[in-house]
Design a protein around this motif. Structure first.
Motif, PDB file in Angstrom:
ATOM      1  N   ASP A 122     -43.307   1.139  20.836  1.00 53.13           N
ATOM      2  CA  ASP A 122     -43.896   0.440  21.682  1.00 53.13           C
ATOM      3  C   ASP A 122     -42.869   0.419  23.019  1.00 53.13           C
ATOM      4  N   TYR A 123     -41.626  -0.011  22.744  1.00 55.46           N
ATOM      5  CA  TYR A 123     -40.577  -0.124  23.987  1.00 55.46           C
ATOM      6  C   TYR A 123     -39.429   0.908  23.323  1.00 55.46           C
ATOM      7  N   ILE A 124     -38.578   1.214  24.199  1.00 54.35           N
ATOM      8  CA  ILE A 124     -37.270   1.826  23.995  1.00 54.35           C
ATOM      9  C   ILE A 124     -36.113   1.253  24.752  1.00 54.35           C
ATOM     10  N   TRP A 125     -35.437   0.728  24.006  1.00 53.25           N
ATOM     11  CA  TRP A 125     -34.117  -0.224  24.595  1.00 53.25           C
ATOM     12  C   TRP A 125     -33.010   0.981  24.550  1.00 53.25           C
ATOM     13  N   ASN A 126     -32.468   1.577  25.673  1.00 55.46           N
ATOM     14  CA  ASN A 126     -31.526   2.456  25.929  1.00 55.46           C
ATOM     15  C   ASN A 126     -30.322   1.680  26.230  1.00 55.46           C
ATOM     16  N   ILE A 127     -29.229   2.038  25.673  1.00 55.38           N
ATOM     17  CA  ILE A 127     -27.862   1.176  25.897  1.00 55.38           C
ATOM     18  C   ILE A 127     -27.322   1.963  27.153  1.00 55.38           C
ATOM     19  N   SER A 128     -27.810   2.947  27.761  1.00 57.64           N
ATOM     20  CA  SER A 128     -27.292   3.587  29.141  1.00 57.64           C
ATOM     21  C   SER A 128     -28.556   4.220  29.719  1.00 57.64           C
ATOM     22  N   SER A 129     -28.241   4.290  31.046  1.00 57.39           N
ATOM     23  CA  SER A 129     -29.026   5.048  31.746  1.00 57.39           C
ATOM     24  C   SER A 129     -29.104   6.792  31.505  1.00 57.39           C
ATOM     25  N   ARG A 130     -27.975   6.994  31.060  1.00 61.71           N
ATOM     26  CA  ARG A 130     -27.968   8.662  30.721  1.00 61.71           C
ATOM     27  C   ARG A 130     -28.846   8.857  29.453  1.00 61.71           C
ATOM     28  N   ILE A 131     -29.056   7.789  28.569  1.00 60.28           N
ATOM     29  CA  ILE A 131     -30.049   8.200  27.364  1.00 60.28           C
ATOM     30  C   ILE A 131     -31.489   7.888  28.042  1.00 60.28           C
ATOM     31  N   GLN A 132     -31.414   6.979  28.936  1.00 59.57           N
ATOM     32  CA  GLN A 132     -32.813   6.467  29.414  1.00 59.57           C
ATOM     33  C   GLN A 132     -33.379   8.033  30.167  1.00 59.57           C
ATOM     34  N   LYS A 133     -32.391   8.569  30.881  1.00 56.87           N
ATOM     35  CA  LYS A 133     -32.959   9.761  31.592  1.00 56.87           C
ATOM     36  C   LYS A 133     -33.381  10.868  30.592  1.00 56.87           C
ATOM     37  N   ILE A 134     -32.556  10.973  29.388  1.00 53.37           N
ATOM     38  CA  ILE A 134     -32.959  11.916  28.256  1.00 53.37           C
ATOM     39  C   ILE A 134     -34.687  11.633  27.817  1.00 53.37           C
ATOM     40  N   HIS A 135     -34.655  10.395  27.561  1.00 50.00           N
ATOM     41  CA  HIS A 135     -36.234   9.883  27.169  1.00 50.00           C
ATOM     42  C   HIS A 135     -37.235  10.328  28.291  1.00 50.00           C
ATOM     43  N   ALA A 136     -36.860  10.217  29.831  1.00 51.06           N
ATOM     44  CA  ALA A 136     -37.721  10.358  30.715  1.00 51.06           C
ATOM     45  C   ALA A 136     -38.161  11.718  30.774  1.00 51.06           C
ATOM     46  N   LYS A 137     -37.034  12.722  30.395  1.00 48.53           N
ATOM     47  CA  LYS A 137     -37.283  14.109  30.312  1.00 48.53           C
ATOM     48  C   LYS A 137     -38.145  14.626  28.981  1.00 48.53           C
ATOM     49  N   GLN A 138     -38.221  13.422  28.062  1.00 48.01           N
ATOM     50  CA  GLN A 138     -39.164  13.880  26.996  1.00 48.01           C
ATOM     51  C   GLN A 138     -40.572  13.465  27.122  1.00 48.01           C
ATOM     52  N   GLY A 139     -40.916  12.829  28.390  1.00 41.34           N
ATOM     53  CA  GLY A 139     -41.926  12.345  28.819  1.00 41.34           C
ATOM     54  C   GLY A 139     -42.610  10.758  28.553  1.00 41.34           C
ATOM     55  N   ILE A 140     -41.364  10.194  28.133  1.00 46.23           N
ATOM     56  CA  ILE A 140     -41.515   8.752  27.911  1.00 46.23           C
ATOM     57  C   ILE A 140     -41.759   7.860  29.181  1.00 46.23           C
ATOM     58  N   SER A 141     -42.730   7.131  29.211  1.00 43.24           N
ATOM     59  CA  SER A 141     -43.085   6.494  30.494  1.00 43.24           C
ATOM     60  C   SER A 141     -41.905   5.437  30.598  1.00 43.24           C
ATOM     61  N   ASN A 142     -41.918   5.071  32.022  1.00 47.38           N
ATOM     62  CA  ASN A 142     -40.864   4.094  32.557  1.00 47.38           C
ATOM     63  C   ASN A 142     -40.998   2.781  31.998  1.00 47.38           C
ATOM     64  N   GLU A 143     -42.177   2.324  31.888  1.00 43.61           N
ATOM     65  CA  GLU A 143     -42.842   1.159  31.347  1.00 43.61           C
ATOM     66  C   GLU A 143     -42.353   0.619  30.104  1.00 43.61           C
ATOM     67  N   LYS A 144     -42.211   1.752  29.047  1.00 39.98           N
ATOM     68  CA  LYS A 144     -41.502   1.501  27.833  1.00 39.98           C
ATOM     69  C   LYS A 144     -39.907   2.026  27.679  1.00 39.98           C
ATOM     70  N   ASN A 145     -39.522   2.715  28.740  1.00 37.04           N
ATOM     71  CA  ASN A 145     -38.046   3.546  28.681  1.00 37.04           C
ATOM     72  C   ASN A 145     -37.098   2.515  29.341  1.00 37.04           C
ATOM     73  N   LEU A 146     -36.401   1.633  28.616  1.00 35.59           N
ATOM     74  CA  LEU A 146     -35.617   0.657  29.420  1.00 35.59           C
ATOM     75  C   LEU A 146     -34.509   0.651  29.022  1.00 35.59           C
ATOM     76  N   VAL A 147     -33.439   0.322  30.071  1.00 37.65           N
ATOM     77  CA  VAL A 147     -31.951  -0.023  29.861  1.00 37.65           C
ATOM     78  C   VAL A 147     -31.747  -1.330  29.817  1.00 37.65           C
TER      79      VAL A 147
END
Length: 147
Positions: A122-147
């Motif tokens: 339901d949500y992804i808590w990324n420990i860094s913006s670098r990992i958040q960007k990887i998930h964004a490239k995988q098509g994960i929405s900003n609403e659930k892809n958090l730092v």
């Protein structure tokens, strides 16, 4: 509200222990399950998956929130959600590397599990913006892809 938090740990204090300390200081109602990361094998990871399921069923009623700290633990939360034991799954990503294993087959399995965890949580808590960007490239929405 009940909260189930599951992570792999070593003897070095890290994000798993920090989250546990934070929740204790907040006087949160939670259950913490910690697995030893060192010496992990496919058999030990499967036993961790089973222990995660058993831990969830020791909690009466539905688990409101499941926090899986790493992709293997998040997958067990997703399974529990699919069978109706968990309401929300948070995949807490504390590290990510494109080349986790030298063995290319194991590396592909690792990335397959990582993508499944990211897509179905339901949500992804990324420990860094670098990992958040990887998930964004995988098509994960900003609403659930958090730092």
């Amino acid at each position: 509200m009940n909260l189930l938090v599951i992570g792999h740990v070593t003897e070095i204090h890290g994000p798993v222990q920090a989250l546990e300390t934070y929740l204790k200081n907040q006087k949160a109602d939670f259950v913490m399950v910690k697995h030893n990361l060192l010496g992990g094998s496919p058999i030990s990871y499967f036993s961790h998956f089973v222990k995660n399921i058993v831990s969830a069923y020791k909690i009466s009623g539905k688990v409101d929130t499941f926090i899986g700290i790493d992709n293997l633990n998040a997958i067990s939360g997703i399974f529990l959600k699919k069978i109706g034991k968990v309401r929300k799954v948070i995949y807490y990503v504390i590290d990510y590397t494109p080349h986790r294993f030298e063995n290319p087959f194991l590396n592909k399995i690792y990335h397959f599990i990582e993508k499944l965890a990211a897509r179905h949580s339901d949500y992804i808590w990324n420990i860094s913006s670098r990992i958040q960007k990887i998930h964004a490239k995988q098509g994960i929405s900003n609403e659930k892809n958090l730092v």
